[in-house]
Write a protein that holds these residues in place. Sequence first.
Motif, PDB file in Angstrom:
ATOM      1  N   GLU A 138      -5.593   2.218   1.594  1.00 36.21           N
ATOM      2  CA  GLU A 138      -5.055   1.077   2.337  1.00 36.21           C
ATOM      3  C   GLU A 138      -5.130  -0.182   1.477  1.00 36.21           C
ATOM      4  O   GLU A 138      -6.183  -0.532   0.963  1.00 36.21           O
ATOM      5  N   ILE A 139      -3.989  -0.829   1.321  1.00 36.95           N
ATOM      6  CA  ILE A 139      -3.922  -2.096   0.604  1.00 36.95           C
ATOM      7  C   ILE A 139      -3.127  -3.076   1.450  1.00 36.95           C
ATOM      8  O   ILE A 139      -2.591  -2.700   2.513  1.00 36.95           O
ATOM      9  N   PHE A 140      -3.032  -4.312   0.996  1.00 40.30           N
ATOM     10  CA  PHE A 140      -2.255  -5.310   1.735  1.00 40.30           C
ATOM     11  C   PHE A 140      -1.148  -5.853   0.845  1.00 40.30           C
ATOM     12  O   PHE A 140      -1.358  -6.150  -0.337  1.00 40.30           O
ATOM     13  N   LEU A 141       0.039  -5.928   1.442  1.00 37.55           N
ATOM     14  CA  LEU A 141       1.220  -6.379   0.726  1.00 37.55           C
ATOM     15  C   LEU A 141       1.771  -7.652   1.339  1.00 37.55           C
ATOM     16  O   LEU A 141       1.872  -7.770   2.567  1.00 37.55           O
ATOM     17  N   TYR A 142       2.117  -8.587   0.484  1.00 41.65           N
ATOM     18  CA  TYR A 142       2.904  -9.747   0.901  1.00 41.65           C
ATOM     19  C   TYR A 142       4.360  -9.343   0.727  1.00 41.65           C
ATOM     20  O   TYR A 142       4.767  -8.932  -0.361  1.00 41.65           O
ATOM     21  N   SER A 143       5.146  -9.414   1.789  1.00 40.75           N
ATOM     22  CA  SER A 143       6.490  -8.837   1.701  1.00 40.75           C
ATOM     23  C   SER A 143       7.550  -9.681   2.388  1.00 40.75           C
ATOM     24  O   SER A 143       7.262 -10.550   3.213  1.00 40.75           O
ATOM     25  N   ARG A 144       8.771  -9.379   2.006  1.00 43.15           N
ATOM     26  CA  ARG A 144       9.967  -9.947   2.633  1.00 43.15           C
ATOM     27  C   ARG A 144      10.960  -8.807   2.852  1.00 43.15           C
ATOM     28  O   ARG A 144      11.178  -7.993   1.965  1.00 43.15           O
ATOM     29  N   ARG A 145      11.542  -8.768   4.050  1.00 36.00           N
ATOM     30  CA  ARG A 145      12.569  -7.753   4.320  1.00 36.00           C
ATOM     31  C   ARG A 145      13.942  -8.405   4.255  1.00 36.00           C
ATOM     32  O   ARG A 145      14.127  -9.548   4.651  1.00 36.00           O
ATOM     33  N   LYS A 146      14.877  -7.605   3.753  1.00 39.60           N
ATOM     34  CA  LYS A 146      16.220  -8.152   3.572  1.00 39.60           C
ATOM     35  C   LYS A 146      17.239  -7.040   3.722  1.00 39.60           C
ATOM     36  O   LYS A 146      17.034  -5.935   3.224  1.00 39.60           O
ATOM     37  N   ILE A 147      18.318  -7.327   4.424  1.00 37.10           N
ATOM     38  CA  ILE A 147      19.430  -6.384   4.501  1.00 37.10           C
ATOM     39  C   ILE A 147      20.259  -6.553   3.233  1.00 37.10           C
ATOM     40  O   ILE A 147      20.771  -7.637   2.947  1.00 37.10           O
ATOM     41  N   MET A 148      20.337  -5.492   2.447  1.00 39.45           N
ATOM     42  CA  MET A 148      21.114  -5.518   1.215  1.00 39.45           C
ATOM     43  C   MET A 148      22.463  -4.873   1.503  1.00 39.45           C
ATOM     44  O   MET A 148      22.534  -3.676   1.797  1.00 39.45           O
ATOM     45  N   TYR A 149      23.500  -5.670   1.455  1.00 37.96           N
ATOM     46  CA  TYR A 149      24.832  -5.172   1.772  1.00 37.96           C
ATOM     47  C   TYR A 149      25.456  -4.488   0.557  1.00 37.96           C
ATOM     48  O   TYR A 149      25.334  -4.970  -0.578  1.00 37.96           O
ATOM     49  N   LYS A 209      -5.244 -10.627   4.515  1.00 44.65           N
ATOM     50  CA  LYS A 209      -4.644  -9.721   5.504  1.00 44.65           C
ATOM     51  C   LYS A 209      -4.147 -10.412   6.771  1.00 44.65           C
ATOM     52  O   LYS A 209      -3.244  -9.887   7.432  1.00 44.65           O
ATOM     53  N   ASP A 210      -4.711 -11.557   7.134  1.00 46.58           N
ATOM     54  CA  ASP A 210      -4.312 -12.219   8.381  1.00 46.58           C
ATOM     55  C   ASP A 210      -3.239 -13.286   8.171  1.00 46.58           C
ATOM     56  O   ASP A 210      -2.891 -13.998   9.112  1.00 46.58           O
ATOM     57  N   MET A 211      -2.719 -13.378   6.971  1.00 44.75           N
ATOM     58  CA  MET A 211      -1.718 -14.395   6.683  1.00 44.75           C
ATOM     59  C   MET A 211      -0.326 -13.901   7.057  1.00 44.75           C
ATOM     60  O   MET A 211      -0.087 -12.702   7.183  1.00 44.75           O
ATOM     61  N   ASP A 212       0.578 -14.855   7.236  1.00 41.59           N
ATOM     62  CA  ASP A 212       1.966 -14.507   7.542  1.00 41.59           C
ATOM     63  C   ASP A 212       2.560 -13.700   6.388  1.00 41.59           C
ATOM     64  O   ASP A 212       2.251 -13.933   5.221  1.00 41.59           O
ATOM     65  N   ASN A 213       3.438 -12.768   6.751  1.00 40.30           N
ATOM     66  CA  ASN A 213       4.156 -11.939   5.782  1.00 40.30           C
ATOM     67  C   ASN A 213       3.260 -10.957   5.030  1.00 40.30           C
ATOM     68  O   ASN A 213       3.690 -10.366   4.041  1.00 40.30           O
ATOM     69  N   VAL A 214       2.015 -10.774   5.486  1.00 39.03           N
ATOM     70  CA  VAL A 214       1.114  -9.809   4.857  1.00 39.03           C
ATOM     71  C   VAL A 214       0.878  -8.658   5.834  1.00 39.03           C
ATOM     72  O   VAL A 214       0.596  -8.885   7.012  1.00 39.03           O
ATOM     73  N   HIS A 215       1.007  -7.428   5.348  1.00 40.34           N
ATOM     74  CA  HIS A 215       0.768  -6.275   6.219  1.00 40.34           C
ATOM     75  C   HIS A 215       0.074  -5.173   5.429  1.00 40.34           C
ATOM     76  O   HIS A 215       0.083  -5.159   4.193  1.00 40.34           O
ATOM     77  N   LYS A 216      -0.505  -4.234   6.166  1.00 38.01           N
ATOM     78  CA  LYS A 216      -1.215  -3.117   5.555  1.00 38.01           C
ATOM     79  C   LYS A 216      -0.232  -2.045   5.098  1.00 38.01           C
ATOM     80  O   LYS A 216       0.768  -1.779   5.761  1.00 38.01           O
ATOM     81  N   PHE A 217      -0.547  -1.448   3.959  1.00 41.10           N
ATOM     82  CA  PHE A 217       0.252  -0.339   3.450  1.00 41.10           C
ATOM     83  C   PHE A 217      -0.713   0.741   2.971  1.00 41.10           C
ATOM     84  O   PHE A 217      -1.706   0.452   2.308  1.00 41.10           O
ATOM     85  N   GLY A 218      -0.404   1.984   3.314  1.00 42.46           N
ATOM     86  CA  GLY A 218      -1.265   3.073   2.879  1.00 42.46           C
ATOM     87  C   GLY A 218      -1.986   3.718   4.041  1.00 42.46           C
ATOM     88  O   GLY A 218      -1.607   3.569   5.207  1.00 42.46           O
ATOM     89  N   GLY A 219      -3.045   4.491   3.713  1.00 46.09           N
ATOM     90  CA  GLY A 219      -3.770   5.219   4.740  1.00 46.09           C
ATOM     91  C   GLY A 219      -3.062   6.494   5.151  1.00 46.09           C
ATOM     92  O   GLY A 219      -3.338   7.043   6.222  1.00 46.09           O
ATOM     93  N   PHE A 220      -2.145   6.973   4.313  1.00 46.69           N
ATOM     94  CA  PHE A 220      -1.402   8.197   4.641  1.00 46.69           C
ATOM     95  C   PHE A 220      -1.368   9.106   3.409  1.00 46.69           C
ATOM     96  O   PHE A 220      -1.667   8.696   2.287  1.00 46.69           O
ATOM     97  N   GLU A 221      -0.987  10.353   3.646  1.00 44.19           N
ATOM     98  CA  GLU A 221      -0.828  11.312   2.559  1.00 44.19           C
ATOM     99  C   GLU A 221       0.604  11.228   2.039  1.00 44.19           C
ATOM    100  O   GLU A 221       1.551  11.131   2.823  1.00 44.19           O
ATOM    101  N   ALA A 222       0.752  11.263   0.719  1.00 49.49           N
ATOM    102  CA  ALA A 222       2.088  11.107   0.148  1.00 49.49           C
ATOM    103  C   ALA A 222       2.281  12.042  -1.040  1.00 49.49           C
ATOM    104  O   ALA A 222       1.337  12.357  -1.766  1.00 49.49           O
TER     105      ALA A 222
END
Length: 284
Positions: A138-149, A209-222
């Motif tokens: 589990e890590i934390f990512l600062y991210s932005r989502r965007k629709i790429m046309y 982790k509690d900041m805007d645009n930051v979310h958890k990633f991981g904790g799964f098998e890949a």
Amino acid sequence: MMKEKYYSIGNTSSLCRIPVKTLRYYDKIDVLVPSLRKEGSHYRYYSREQLRAVFIIKRLRFLGFSLNEIKEILKENKLDHMEYILKIRLGRLREEIEELKRKHNEAEIFLRNILSGKKYFSIDSDPEERITIEKRPEIFLYSRRKIMYSYRNEDVNLENWIQIIEDVRNEKLSVCGSIFVTYNSEIFGQFFQKDCEVEFAIQVENKCKDMDNVHKFGGFEAATLVHAGDYKDIFKSYLALKRWIDRKGYSIAGHSTEEFIVSPVDIGNNMMHITKIIIPVKKQ
């Protein structure tokens, strides 16, 4: 009598361990004007009090004060003013220390990724030899989502990468890992969809982790595969990974993510790029 009260510029330089040219410059800009100039020769002589001033100037310069600030401090020459400017300077120093810590962390990560990337070029060229099942921490990512046309996966969007890096720096967050790109579509969707929702992200410290645009990633098998070389050929690595997943009795359990261990914003040589494909899976 004069020799008992005053010091030549050479003596002042030697006693205070300050270059003569610096003393001359301080004289020129009125930071420290010699108390006495000998008529005819224009030799400079400094008083005992001015020797003390030289040490004060050196100390303030060491603390990062500008010469204009020092000139004002010497002019005021009061404890209250000294207290005021020192408190301001301490605040600035704390900010500089935090900035240096962020730079140090980023440099360490940069080097770590380069060293990590180099080892993959010594691994067997067969893609399936580089496939592993791993539990993603589990890590934390600062991210932005965007629709790429009309998005095409091979068109790496450098503008969005640069933007996410600059956003993190503007927020004064500490980067502690790679750039990640997640494609919110079915497997291979990013190669064939006309439009695609893409998440551009970069790993930051857990304390963010509690900041805007930051979310958890991981904790799964890949199932993961490291693609070494030109990014435009990554589709072949996806195909090899998908065939391996099916053959080993796994099913896909989430969206595919790419971790750019050595990316185009790290080094311009396309053949030196290292990209890890991450596909969440579960046993059927």
